[in-house]
Design an enzyme around this catalytic site. Structure first.
Site, mmCIF file in Angstrom:
data_model
loop_
_atom_site.group_PDB
_atom_site.id
_atom_site.type_symbol
_atom_site.label_atom_id
_atom_site.label_comp_id
_atom_site.label_asym_id
_atom_site.label_seq_id
_atom_site.Cartn_x
_atom_site.Cartn_y
_atom_site.Cartn_z
ATOM 1 N N HIS A 168 -7.179 -10.348 -14.090
ATOM 2 C CA HIS A 168 -5.936 -9.715 -14.522
ATOM 3 C C HIS A 168 -5.091 -10.662 -15.373
ATOM 4 C CE1 HIS A 168 -6.052 -6.371 -11.264
ATOM 5 N NE2 HIS A 168 -6.551 -5.971 -12.409
ATOM 6 N N ARG A 170 -16.205 0.982 -17.383
ATOM 7 C CA ARG A 170 -17.002 0.389 -16.296
ATOM 8 C C ARG A 170 -16.412 0.841 -14.957
ATOM 9 N NH1 ARG A 170 -16.525 -4.344 -19.908
ATOM 10 N NH2 ARG A 170 -18.583 -4.885 -20.744
ATOM 11 N N ARG A 182 -19.320 5.353 -17.572
ATOM 12 C CA ARG A 182 -20.606 4.900 -17.045
ATOM 13 C C ARG A 182 -20.596 5.086 -15.536
ATOM 14 N NH1 ARG A 182 -22.622 -1.108 -18.156
ATOM 15 N NH2 ARG A 182 -21.022 -1.622 -16.606
ATOM 16 N N ASN A 236 -26.191 -7.436 -23.286
ATOM 17 C CA ASN A 236 -26.192 -8.553 -22.334
ATOM 18 C C ASN A 236 -27.462 -8.538 -21.482
ATOM 19 O OD1 ASN A 236 -23.652 -8.863 -23.386
ATOM 20 N ND2 ASN A 236 -22.563 -8.196 -21.561
ATOM 21 N N ARG A 296 -28.387 -15.302 -17.626
ATOM 22 C CA ARG A 296 -27.251 -15.857 -18.374
ATOM 23 C C ARG A 296 -26.224 -16.527 -17.474
ATOM 24 N NH1 ARG A 296 -26.209 -10.202 -18.315
ATOM 25 N NH2 ARG A 296 -24.104 -9.635 -17.634
ATOM 26 N N CYS A 343 -22.521 -1.777 -26.690
ATOM 27 C CA CYS A 343 -21.337 -2.042 -25.864
ATOM 28 C C CYS A 343 -21.371 -3.419 -25.221
ATOM 29 C CB CYS A 343 -21.194 -0.972 -24.782
ATOM 30 S SG CYS A 343 -22.592 -0.878 -23.638
#
Length: 609
Positions: free
Chosen positions: A207, A314, A350, A475, A486, A523
């Site tokens: 945040h 998401r 999604r 990703n 990753r 995306c």
């Protein structure tokens, strides 16, 4: 020693120290140059306290007064957020206010006071520490970022139990360096002209990072101990693009970044003009620029940065921050607000992408969670999670007007055609149930799939027959294609999203989709990198979805290229032997077409090397 003299002494000492360069994670674009303000926000602690029978009621009342004071403070902060960022921007603080009265916190503290005779401070600390430690222990960086909310609430309540004062004041025109901050700190600092923020901890989805992007404050996080290496008054440079932080820069370094800062200021001065321009190439080819969002507090940024709707919502983040599944009504309210905020454009919801590094309590411990029970596999095994979410999305879709684009539903972690067919069957069943019950909904919702498993890219022609659109998650596609985790420091350097093999899968996916007449979006993080924009456009991608703060930069590159140039660049990139060669090709292109942006992103330095 008076404060000005203290700073003068620190400045003199800094001159005797050499330049220090540390790389973190850039989470809010921009460049800041200025003196350090070391902030050590008070971390309040409570000691164990056993209450006598005659002390219980007074302690419960003391806790109630602390909660009421905390609510008033958050109310003031929400007001400041709305004044600076507009309506809808205070969601972070709304969420913290809800924690104050949530039964999992409020009722449990009262139980600790009344049944265990525990002091309110110790009870508050025990209850919120339990929630916070559960989040911090997660493998998910997204979930770990949420722990800060619980720490902020805990600190606020403990301070009010101890009658402390909220302090978020700094000297003007400083760069704040701290181990950690709260979103409220950043918001209040902005009233004192904070130049930039550097944090030892945190990630791009915290945040604090979201608030910094909304306020336009250059920010770098995850510097791991930098706060202990700097002194008040040290000169520091923050590069919010790359995440690089430079302490006690040389004259040459300062001059280079001051120029970079001026370039970005010139770009920001014309941002509104860019936002108002069509999202198209120089020769009129439209490419939709959409936003990735995770939380309601990001909805106001859609209009600020000119997003054509939400390309990726998401939804799992709503669940992860609560640590539990949300019921249909709770989901519906958030989804409905998203549809209203994005109108007349579409929102792509999604379905819950759980598993991997995003774990709820129902998850199973697995040796290799990224290749295990995750995404659509979980949802098909758990219809009690899947069906309420589909219902909530279909109901929320009805909030759009008749002329607005209908909402879209995106299936995560698809690996087989059967998974798509089974999910579509579940959607049809839910639509039939809503129609029979007379519940308002919208049934013309499009259903697409995430292309992040190489098998799906290789069979894209067959998946295109059962999908309304593709969304490429670069990703996961990269790490699965190259067999590189990753998040593993030992091999993270081998994670190369520009690898020709990855680009080849993207090209194959686009070709198969267009042959069937369905659109393709990207995306993943590649979509937010203006260096890569010409390549993705040249590969035929129809829309790019990224964090809102990066959309105007991407649009600048988009409007500077022609489709012939982009296609030629993509053809040459696919012929390169490795990711480094592709990177050099992109850097050279950007230097030739937009020197200001090339300088900001470091492409000009790469070309000179």
């Amino acid at each position: 020693m008076p404060l000005p003299e203290l700073h003068d002494a620190a400045d003199a000492a800094a001159q005797t120290r050499g330049e220090i360069v540390v790389d973190g994670i850039g989470v809010s674009p921009g460049v800041a140059v200025g003196p350090v303000y070391l902030y050590a926000g008070g971390a309040y602690q409570a000691d164990p306290q056993e209450l006598g029978e005659d002390e219980i009621e007074a302690e419960a009342e003391r806790f109630e007064r602390a909660i009421a004071r905390s609510e008033r403070e958050l109310g003031k902060i929400r007001l400041i957020a709305r004044q600076k960022l507009g309506d809808g921007s205070a969601g972070i603080f709304d969420a913290q206010a809800l924690i104050l009265r949530d039964s999992q916190f409020y009722d449990r503290v009262h139980d600790f006071i009344r049944k265990r005779r525990m002091g309110a401070g110790w009870a508050t600390q025990e209850v919120l520490d339990e929630h916070r430690q559960r989040l911090l222990a997660s493998d998910s960086p997204l979930l770990r970022d949420r722990a800060g909310d619980f720490f902020d609430v805990q600190n606020r309540v403990l301070r009010n139990l101890q009658h402390g004062r909220a302090v978020s004041r700094i000297d003007k025109n400083r760069i704040v360096i701290a181990k950690n901050l709260t979103a409220a700190d950043v918001l209040l600092f902005s009233r004192h002209g904070v130049l930039g923020v550097v944090l030892d901890h945190g990630g791009p989805t915290s945040h604090v990072s979201i608030m910094a992007r909304a306020l336009g404050v250059p920010t770098s996080v995850s510097l791991h101990g930098l706060a202990a290496q700097v002194n008040p008054g040290d000169e520091v440079i923050v590069d919010g693009f790359s995440g690089r932080v430079i302490v006690n820069p040389t004259d040459e370094t300062r001059e280079a970044y001051t120029e970079k800062q001026a370039r970005f200021a010139n770009l920001e001065a014309t941002r509104d003009e860019v936002v108002a321009e069509p999202s198209e190439t120089a020769d009129g080819h439209h490419v939709s620029l959409q936003a990735n969002v995770e939380f309601p507090q990001e909805f106001p940024l859609l209009h600020t940065f000119g997003a054509e709707g939400v390309g990726l919502f998401r939804t799992e983040m709503l669940f992860l921050t609560q640590g539990r599944a949300l019921d249909e009504e709770q989901q519906f309210e958030v989804y409905r607000d998203a549809v209203a905020a994005a109108a007349p454009h579409a929102v792509t919801f999604r379905l819950l992408d759980l598993g991997g590094d995003k774990v709820l309590p129902m998850a199973r411990r697995e040796a290799n969670p990224f290749l295990g029970w995750r995404g659509l596999r979980i949802l098909l095994d758990k219809p009690e999670i899947l069906r309420p979410q589909i219902r909530a999305i279909l109901r929320a879709a009805a909030a759009s007007g008749e002329t607005d684009a209908p909402a879209r539903l995106l299936l995560p972690m698809v690996s087989s055609l059967d998974e798509v067919r089974l999910t579509r069957a579940a959607i049809r069943e839910v639509i039939a149930e809503l129609e029979e019950a007379g519940v308002e909904h919208r049934s013309d919702i499009q259903v697409g799939i995430m292309v992040e498993v190489p098998a799906v890219a290789l069979m894209a022609d067959r998946f295109a027959r059962v999908s309304d659109f593709f969304s490429i998650g670069t990703n996961d596609l990269t790490q699965f294609t190259l067999a590189v985790d990753r998040g593993n420091d030992l091999v993270a350097g081998r994670y190369r999203e520009l690898h020709p093999a990855v680009l080849g899968l993207i090209a194959q996916t686009v070709e198969a989709a267009h042959a069937r007449g369905i659109p393709v979006s990207v995306c993943g993080e590649m979509a937010a990198d203006p260096r890569i924009t010409p390549l993705l456009v040249g590969l035929g991608v129809d829309s790019l979805s990224a964090s809102p703060a990066y959309l105007s930069l991407v649009k600048r590159v988009l409007r500077a290229l022609t489709m012939d140039e982009a296609r030629d660049l993509a053809t040459r990139a696919l012929r390169q032997p490795d990711a480094d060669a592709v990177g050099r090709l992109l850097d050279y292109w950007l230097v030739c077409h937009n020197r200001d942006l090339a300088a900001l992103l470091g492409a000009d330095d790469a070309v000179r090397r």
